[in-house]
Structure formats: structure tokens, C-alpha cells
Design a protein around this motif. Structure first.
Motif, PDB file in Angstrom:
ATOM      1  N   GLY A 461       0.807  -1.204   0.000  1.00  0.00           N
ATOM      2  CA  GLY A 461       0.000   0.000   0.000  1.00  0.00           C
ATOM      3  C   GLY A 461       0.844   1.260   0.000  1.00  0.00           C
ATOM      4  N   PRO A 462       0.200   2.420   0.026  1.00  0.00           N
ATOM      5  CA  PRO A 462       0.944   3.688  -0.001  1.00  0.00           C
ATOM      6  C   PRO A 462       1.869   3.869   1.192  1.00  0.00           C
ATOM      7  CG  PRO A 462      -1.388   4.042  -0.475  1.00  0.00           C
ATOM      8  CD  PRO A 462      -1.260   2.629  -0.020  1.00  0.00           C
ATOM      9  N   GLN A 463       1.461   3.344   2.352  1.00  0.00           N
ATOM     10  CA  GLN A 463       2.267   3.481   3.558  1.00  0.00           C
ATOM     11  C   GLN A 463       2.588   2.097   4.121  1.00  0.00           C
ATOM     12  OE1 GLN A 463       3.379   6.408   4.491  1.00  0.00           O
ATOM     13  NE2 GLN A 463       2.175   7.485   2.925  1.00  0.00           N
ATOM     14  N   PRO A 464       3.735   1.934   4.790  1.00  0.00           N
ATOM     15  CA  PRO A 464       4.018   0.658   5.453  1.00  0.00           C
ATOM     16  C   PRO A 464       2.973   0.378   6.520  1.00  0.00           C
ATOM     17  CG  PRO A 464       5.968   2.053   5.364  1.00  0.00           C
ATOM     18  CD  PRO A 464       4.805   2.902   4.962  1.00  0.00           C
ATOM     19  N   PRO A 465       2.678  -0.888   6.791  1.00  0.00           N
ATOM     20  CA  PRO A 465       1.659  -1.205   7.796  1.00  0.00           C
ATOM     21  C   PRO A 465       2.127  -0.848   9.196  1.00  0.00           C
ATOM     22  CG  PRO A 465       2.793  -3.195   7.107  1.00  0.00           C
ATOM     23  CD  PRO A 465       3.291  -2.098   6.217  1.00  0.00           C
ATOM     24  N   ALA A 466       1.154  -0.533  10.053  1.00  0.00           N
ATOM     25  CA  ALA A 466       1.486  -0.238  11.447  1.00  0.00           C
ATOM     26  C   ALA A 466       1.983  -1.494  12.149  1.00  0.00           C
ATOM     27  CB  ALA A 466       0.260   0.331  12.157  1.00  0.00           C
ATOM     28  N   GLN A 467       1.402  -2.650  11.775  1.00  0.00           N
ATOM     29  CA  GLN A 467       1.815  -3.924  12.356  1.00  0.00           C
ATOM     30  C   GLN A 467       2.891  -4.534  11.478  1.00  0.00           C
ATOM     31  OE1 GLN A 467      -1.318  -6.809  12.572  1.00  0.00           O
ATOM     32  NE2 GLN A 467       0.036  -8.469  13.235  1.00  0.00           N
ATOM     33  N   VAL A 468       4.121  -4.528  11.947  1.00  0.00           N
ATOM     34  CA  VAL A 468       5.246  -5.015  11.154  1.00  0.00           C
ATOM     35  C   VAL A 468       5.435  -6.509  11.413  1.00  0.00           C
ATOM     36  CG1 VAL A 468       7.712  -4.785  10.717  1.00  0.00           C
ATOM     37  CG2 VAL A 468       6.343  -2.763  11.249  1.00  0.00           C
ATOM     38  N   PRO A 469       5.497  -7.343  10.371  1.00  0.00           N
ATOM     39  CA  PRO A 469       5.682  -8.779  10.566  1.00  0.00           C
ATOM     40  C   PRO A 469       7.073  -9.098  11.075  1.00  0.00           C
ATOM     41  CG  PRO A 469       5.782  -8.245   8.242  1.00  0.00           C
ATOM     42  CD  PRO A 469       5.385  -6.981   8.947  1.00  0.00           C
ATOM     43  N   ASP A 470       7.202 -10.294  11.590  1.00  0.00           N
ATOM     44  CA  ASP A 470       8.483 -10.770  12.109  1.00  0.00           C
ATOM     45  C   ASP A 470       9.289 -11.346  10.951  1.00  0.00           C
ATOM     46  OD1 ASP A 470      10.577 -11.590  13.625  1.00  0.00           O
ATOM     47  OD2 ASP A 470       9.562 -13.348  14.480  1.00  0.00           O
ATOM     48  N   GLY A 471      10.137 -10.537  10.379  1.00  0.00           N
ATOM     49  CA  GLY A 471      10.941 -10.971   9.245  1.00  0.00           C
ATOM     50  C   GLY A 471      11.306  -9.786   8.380  1.00  0.00           C
ATOM     51  N   PRO A 472      12.202  -9.972   7.415  1.00  0.00           N
ATOM     52  CA  PRO A 472      12.592  -8.860   6.541  1.00  0.00           C
ATOM     53  C   PRO A 472      11.407  -8.357   5.743  1.00  0.00           C
ATOM     54  CG  PRO A 472      13.441 -10.950   5.708  1.00  0.00           C
ATOM     55  CD  PRO A 472      12.889 -11.229   7.065  1.00  0.00           C
ATOM     56  N   MET A 473      11.301  -7.030   5.589  1.00  0.00           N
ATOM     57  CA  MET A 473      10.170  -6.455   4.880  1.00  0.00           C
ATOM     58  C   MET A 473      10.641  -5.333   3.963  1.00  0.00           C
ATOM     59  SD  MET A 473       6.574  -4.823   6.258  1.00  0.00           S
ATOM     60  CE  MET A 473       7.279  -3.199   6.568  1.00  0.00           C
ATOM     61  N   LEU A 474      10.072  -5.302   2.756  1.00  0.00           N
ATOM     62  CA  LEU A 474      10.297  -4.224   1.809  1.00  0.00           C
ATOM     63  C   LEU A 474       8.994  -3.473   1.611  1.00  0.00           C
ATOM     64  CD1 LEU A 474      12.264  -6.216  -0.934  1.00  0.00           C
ATOM     65  CD2 LEU A 474      13.235  -4.799   0.881  1.00  0.00           C
ATOM     66  N   HIS A 475       9.098  -2.173   1.374  1.00  0.00           N
ATOM     67  CA  HIS A 475       7.904  -1.393   1.070  1.00  0.00           C
ATOM     68  C   HIS A 475       7.913  -1.076  -0.424  1.00  0.00           C
ATOM     69  CE1 HIS A 475       5.439   2.546   1.421  1.00  0.00           C
ATOM     70  NE2 HIS A 475       4.643   1.514   1.222  1.00  0.00           N
ATOM     71  N   LEU A 476       6.985  -1.700  -1.157  1.00  0.00           N
ATOM     72  CA  LEU A 476       6.877  -1.513  -2.605  1.00  0.00           C
ATOM     73  C   LEU A 476       5.451  -1.093  -2.943  1.00  0.00           C
ATOM     74  CD1 LEU A 476       8.846  -4.662  -3.870  1.00  0.00           C
ATOM     75  CD2 LEU A 476       9.674  -2.317  -3.694  1.00  0.00           C
ATOM     76  N   PRO A 477       5.123   0.187  -2.826  1.00  0.00           N
ATOM     77  CA  PRO A 477       3.763   0.633  -3.173  1.00  0.00           C
ATOM     78  C   PRO A 477       3.441   0.276  -4.624  1.00  0.00           C
ATOM     79  CG  PRO A 477       5.052   2.390  -2.133  1.00  0.00           C
ATOM     80  CD  PRO A 477       6.003   1.301  -2.447  1.00  0.00           C
ATOM     81  N   TYR A 478       2.309  -0.342  -4.815  1.00  0.00           N
ATOM     82  CA  TYR A 478       2.004  -0.827  -6.161  1.00  0.00           C
ATOM     83  C   TYR A 478       1.906   0.287  -7.190  1.00  0.00           C
ATOM     84  CZ  TYR A 478      -3.021   0.398  -5.706  1.00  0.00           C
ATOM     85  OH  TYR A 478      -4.215   1.050  -5.569  1.00  0.00           O
ATOM     86  N   ALA A 479       1.584   1.510  -6.766  1.00  0.00           N
ATOM     87  CA  ALA A 479       1.415   2.611  -7.717  1.00  0.00           C
ATOM     88  C   ALA A 479       2.681   2.883  -8.518  1.00  0.00           C
ATOM     89  CB  ALA A 479       0.989   3.876  -6.971  1.00  0.00           C
ATOM     90  N   GLN A 480       3.854   2.576  -7.972  1.00  0.00           N
ATOM     91  CA  GLN A 480       5.100   2.854  -8.691  1.00  0.00           C
ATOM     92  C   GLN A 480       5.272   1.958  -9.912  1.00  0.00           C
ATOM     93  OE1 GLN A 480       8.808   1.727  -6.651  1.00  0.00           O
ATOM     94  NE2 GLN A 480       7.584   0.408  -5.306  1.00  0.00           N
ATOM     95  N   PHE A 481       4.513   0.855  -9.970  1.00  0.00           N
ATOM     96  CA  PHE A 481       4.633  -0.070 -11.092  1.00  0.00           C
ATOM     97  C   PHE A 481       3.642   0.230 -12.214  1.00  0.00           C
ATOM     98  CE2 PHE A 481       5.797  -2.811  -7.330  1.00  0.00           C
ATOM     99  CZ  PHE A 481       7.172  -2.724  -7.551  1.00  0.00           C
TER     100      PHE A 481
END
Length: 542
Positions: A461-481
Motif C-alpha cells: 500500500g501507499p504506507q508501510p503497515p502499522a503492524q510489522v511482521p516478524d521478518g525482513p520487509m520491503l515497502h513496494l507501493p504498487y502505484a510505482q509499477f
């Protein structure tokens, strides 16, 4: 036994050809057709061993292993020669039938494996051929001796070539036929992703052959230029969906880099059916039929108006010649204003209510008359939006044979001169059928179990989630594609964004977003790009 006698016996076993060799405790000896730098260092100068440097002549002159004969691959493979000419060349290198041939290059490249394939294909027994693991890079890193002195011409060899091995080479007619049967054949592309996705090109057209699987030659090597371990290579191949029982055809631009996967799969992993397409892209693109190349991994995920019109023909459907279902996911009031002829209306909001209920979703699709064995072409307000992406995700997860998207809006459809239909209030409802669901297990995750291997989360989504999962995470907003009209950007541009973000290629990817539709858009994008292990996490409250 006296100590002196023990020492004499040891030297005899190391020096005499045909006798088993003794390795140091730290040296495991040849592994398949690979030998280590330590193993070779102990045996340099033995009469039953010949070292061939496949590097370009200028690199050989700059530095090489003492005693190595330069078998300059770039000069050696300029044109195919007759068996007699090749025999003469190999004898000039000093090759005898009783020798072990140790081939090497600069390390982490393809010259040695291509020389291996050439010799094997032209009749040199596989049992005679070995690759120095890590090549010159590993040899030098271990402090082994190198020289700039020219190697004296060896005594003329006595090798006689056997019959060529046709099973290790695939030619264009067979390779072309294989692209039409991807279930049983793998076209394994060894070029870098920039070539596969059309960002770079050796020849006049950029891209890859249809249904190709991307596994660059560089991915087979460790940082020290040695080959990755067989278990790691097998894990990577399983991730890509490559199975030992398939016929695997390695190719690249001109037949060089493809030798790396050929060697690894055939001689490190013992896959039984592996061949190399020597002409590779050059032969494919030179064919007068103008054979197609793709830039997306699955370009037919996107359909255009001409295709939909043709295969949505009432006549073709009446004779059972077209297996397509047009599914309009817009709201009912929009659908009533005009739609693609013969389209079924299943509003995205109605589908989304069954997101966590696959059995109810299958019932809904069956009542609408959608055949699970057909291609379902989804129509929405236009472009790749969250509503149509969520519908794509749900049908794909339920086992629809194929799901695709018509990105044109109804307005754009009409502008192209296509017929626009309106619902007939007096028409009888379509016949309900049983939707033969074949759910894809593990695609839609309601809870996160332990990963079987590497895993990365992608916030979509546009912003990273408030609840961060346990593990490596990338923020890739779909709009950029997406382009301004919400169509996906060209594959080469999407790849640049994925590469810049550091998205790994041999890792389970779990998509998430504050709304499931956001994750669904990235699911479509990554399917379009051919990433094989992509899941969506349906978080509570999302």
C-alpha cells in the motif's frame, strides 16, 4: 613398515598414472566433474593430467597456472570445424586418451564450462573432463603459483574423437517445439534479468523466448567464484519449478553462458535430460519466420480488445471452439449502462465478501455459469486497480485454468469501434454449473506458519503497515509499477524498481497491505514478471 618405504609408496601413488591418488585430509578430491584448487596443486606436472586454460589469449599471457595450455575459447568457437580439424587442434594441445583434462577460466564465468560442452559434444568422453572450481580467481586467492612464462608446446597428442553426443545439443526445430510445451520442457535462460525483461539486447529485438525460465549463469556461483553446493542449486531450481523429469534446454545470447546451467544440472545434479541450444537467441532471432520474443514472463495475462472480440465470438462459442468467460467486476448499475457482449456481471464487492470462503466463492462462480476450465477475462473500470486485482487473485487461488485482464475501460472499448451490449431484462438467467475448484494451497494466508525457506514480506500500500511482521520487509507501493492510465509499466522498468529495492529472486514473497486489494495488485505485477512463489497474507482487520 619402515618410514622411508611408506614415503616412497606415497610418492609412487601420486606420480604413476592409472593408480588411485591420495588426497590430503582437507581435500575431498573430485566432486563429480569438479576439482578443487588444492587437489590440482598437488598434481601439477603429472603426465596423466593436462590443464587447459579456456580464457582469452591476452588474459592467459597476463597470468596462468604453470604448464597450462591456452585453449582460447573465443578463437576456438568462431566456427564449427570438421572432426578431422578438431582432432588436429586437440592433438596440438597435447591431448591423449589416457589423460585427465582440467579446464579452467577466470572463475565465475562460462568459458571453461563452454569448452567442457564443446569437447563433450564433439566426442571427448565425459570421464576425461573436469572443471577447476573457482578457476583462476580461487587458485590465486589460495596463493597457488601463477606464471607469465609461455607454456612450451606439448608433445603432439594421440586423441581420437568418438561419435558426437547429439543428446547434449538441441537445435532450433526441437527448441521451438519445446516452447509450446512448457509443462514438459524448460527453456532455461542464462542471461542477466536486464536481457530477459528487455532492458538490454545483443541483437535487434530485446526479450526472451516464450515461456523461458530465468536463471542467470551468475546465480550458480558463490562470491569466491566457486559453484554453489548441489543442495543450494536444487533449492533454487525447485523454487523456479524446474523438475528433474523435465527436458531442460539451456540457452543465452550466443551459446556461452548457457554452458553454466548445462554443466551444473547435468554433471553436478545428475539431471538426466539436459541439452544446450548452441545458436541460442542469435539463431532464434535470425530465423526468417520472425519468431516471437517476450519481455513480461506472462504477457498473455493482459488481453487487448481485438483478442477479446475474436475469442468472445458467439459463433465460436456456439461450436465449442472458444473457451473464454468474460467477467465484468464493476457494480451492477455500471454494468447496466453497457458492457462487453456476453459478459457476466460479478461485482468485485460481491466477490470480496467470499475472500476467506473458497467454497462459497466456488458456488457463486458456478451459479454465474463460469467454467473453471475456461480462461476468465476480467473487465473493470479500466487499468489495473484494486478491485480487478482482487478478483484476479481470488479466481487464480481457486484454480481457474487461466485468468487474464482486459485493461480497457468500456469507454475505451467503444472508442475502438467494438460493440457495447446492455442487459436484457427479459432474458432467461444463464445455466448454473458446478465450478470444479482446484484451490491452490498456501496462496492466501490467514495465519503465518514457519517458512520452509527464505521469506520476505512486501508491503504493497501507499504506507508501510502499522503492524510489522516478524521478518525482513520491503515497502513496494504498487502505484510505482503503473503508468498514468493504471496499466503496468514495461517489464524492464518494473525490473529496475524491483532490483533497486533488493527483492530477492529465490525467496518466498508474502504480500500484505492495509487493504487486500493493494496486495492483490502487486500479486498481478509479480505474476506478470514470472516470480514463482508469491503469496498474500490476509491479515485480521485488513
Amino acid at each position: 613398515m619402515p618410514r622411508l618405504l611408506k614415503i616412497c609408496l606415497l610418492w609412487m601413488m601420486l606420480a604413476l598414472p592409472g593408480l588411485p591418488s591420495l588426497a590430503l585430509a582437507s581435500d575431498a578430491g573430485p566432486q563429480g566433474r569438479l576439482v578443487s584448487a588444492g587437489w590440482l596443486a598437488q598434481r601439477l606436472g603429472r603426465p596423466d593430467l593436462l590443464v587447459l586454460d579456456a580464457s582469452p589469449a591476452q588474459l592467459h599471457r597476463k597470468s596462468h597456472i604453470p604448464g597450462a595450455v591456452n585453449a582460447d575459447l573465443y578463437a576456438y568457437t568462431q566456427a564449427e570445424v570438421t572432426p578431422a580439424q578438431l582432432e588436429q587442434r586437440l592433438r596440438a594441445w597435447g591431448i591423449r586418451p589416457d589423460q585427465q583434462l582440467i579446464l579452467y577460466d577466470q572463475g565465475g564465468t562460462w568459458a571453461a564450462t563452454r569448452l567442457f560442452w564443446d569437447l563433450l559434444h564433439r566426442g571427448v568422453p565425459a570421464e576425461q573432463l573436469y572443471i577447476l572450481d573457482g578457476g583462476m580467481a580461487k587458485w590465486s586467492a589460495l596463493g597457488q603459483s601463477v606464471t607469465q612464462e609461455a607454456t612450451p608446446a606439448p608433445p603432439v597428442g594421440t586423441i581420437s574423437l568418438g561419435a558426437p553426443r547429439q543428446d547434449v545439443r538441441v537445435r532450433l526445430p526441437e527448441f521451438l517445439a519445446a516452447t509450446g510445451d512448457p509443462a514438459h520442457h524448460v527453456m532455461l535462460e542464462a542471461l542477466d534479468p536486464s536481457y530477459y525483461y528487455g532492458g538490454a539486447a545483443f541483437f535487434d529485438r530485446a526479450g526472451h523466448v516464450p515461456h523461458a525460465t530465468l536463471m542467470p549463469a551468475g546465480d550458480f556461483f558463490n562470491a569466491d567464484k566457486t559453484f554453489k553446493s548441489p543442495p543450494e542449486l536444487e533449492r533454487m531450481l525447485r523454487h523456479l519449478g524446474v523438475r528433474p523429469e523435465q527436458q531442460i534446454h539451456a540457452y543465452c545470447g550466443g551459446g556461452g553462458a548457457a554452458a553454466v546451467p548445462f554443466f551444473a544440472l547435468k554433471f553436478m545434479l545428475n539431471y538426466p535430460q539436459v541439452s544446450l541450444f548452441q545458436e541460442s537467441q542469435m539463431g532464434w532471432l535470425q530465423d526468417p519466420r520472425e519468431l516471437p520474443v517476450w519481455t513480461y514472463a506472462d504477457p498473455h495475462l493482459l488481453r487487448d480488445a481485438a483478442w477479446v472480440k475474436a475469442w468472445n465470438s458467439p459463433m465460436l462459442k456456439a461450436f465449442g471452439l472458444s473457451k473464454t468467460s468474460i467477467v465484468d467486476v464493476r457494480a451492477a448499475d455500471q454494468f447496466k449502462l453497457g458492457h462487453v457482449p456476453q459478459a457476466l456481471n460479478l461485482p468485485a464487492a460481491q466477490l470480496a465478501e467470499q475472500l476467506r470462503s473458497p467454497a462459497q466463492l466456488a458456488g457463486l462462480l458456478g451459479r454465474a455459469g463460469i467454467n473453471a476450465g475456461h480462461e476468465a477475462v476480467l473487465v473493470s473500470e479500466g487499468g489495473l486497480n484494486e478491485s480487478v486485482a482482487l478478483a484476479y487473485l481470488m479466481l487464480d487461488g481457486l484454480g481457474q485454468a487461466k485468468v487474464s485482464l482486459l485493461l480497457d475501460s468500456i469507454e475505451r472499448w467503444a472508442e475502438q469501434g467494438q460493440d457495447v451490449a446492455r442487459p436484457n431484462p427479459n432474458a432467461a438467467p444463464g445455466a448454473a454449473i458446478a465450478f470444479a475448484a482446484k484451490p491452490r494451497p498456501g496462496l492466501l494466508l490467514t495465519r503465518l506458519a514457519g517458512a520452509q525457506g527464505p521469506r520476505v514480506f512486501v508491503a504493497s500500500g501507499p504506507q508501510p503497515p502499522a503492524q510489522v511482521p516478524d521478518g525482513p520487509m520491503l515497502h513496494l507501493p504498487y502505484a510505482q509499477f503503473l503508468n498514468a492510465d493504471a496499466s503496468p509499466k514495461p517489464a524492464k522498468e518494473i525490473w529496475r524498481l524491483l532490483e533497486k529495492a533488493g527483492l530477492p529472486r529465490y525467496t518466498e514473497i508474502v504480500l500484505l497491505g492495509d487493504q487486500p486489494g493493494a496486495a492483490a495488485v502487486n500479486y498481478v505485477i509479480l505474476k506478470l514478471m514470472g516470480l514463482p512463489d508469491v503469496k498474500v497474507w490476509l491479515r485480521e482487520g485488513a
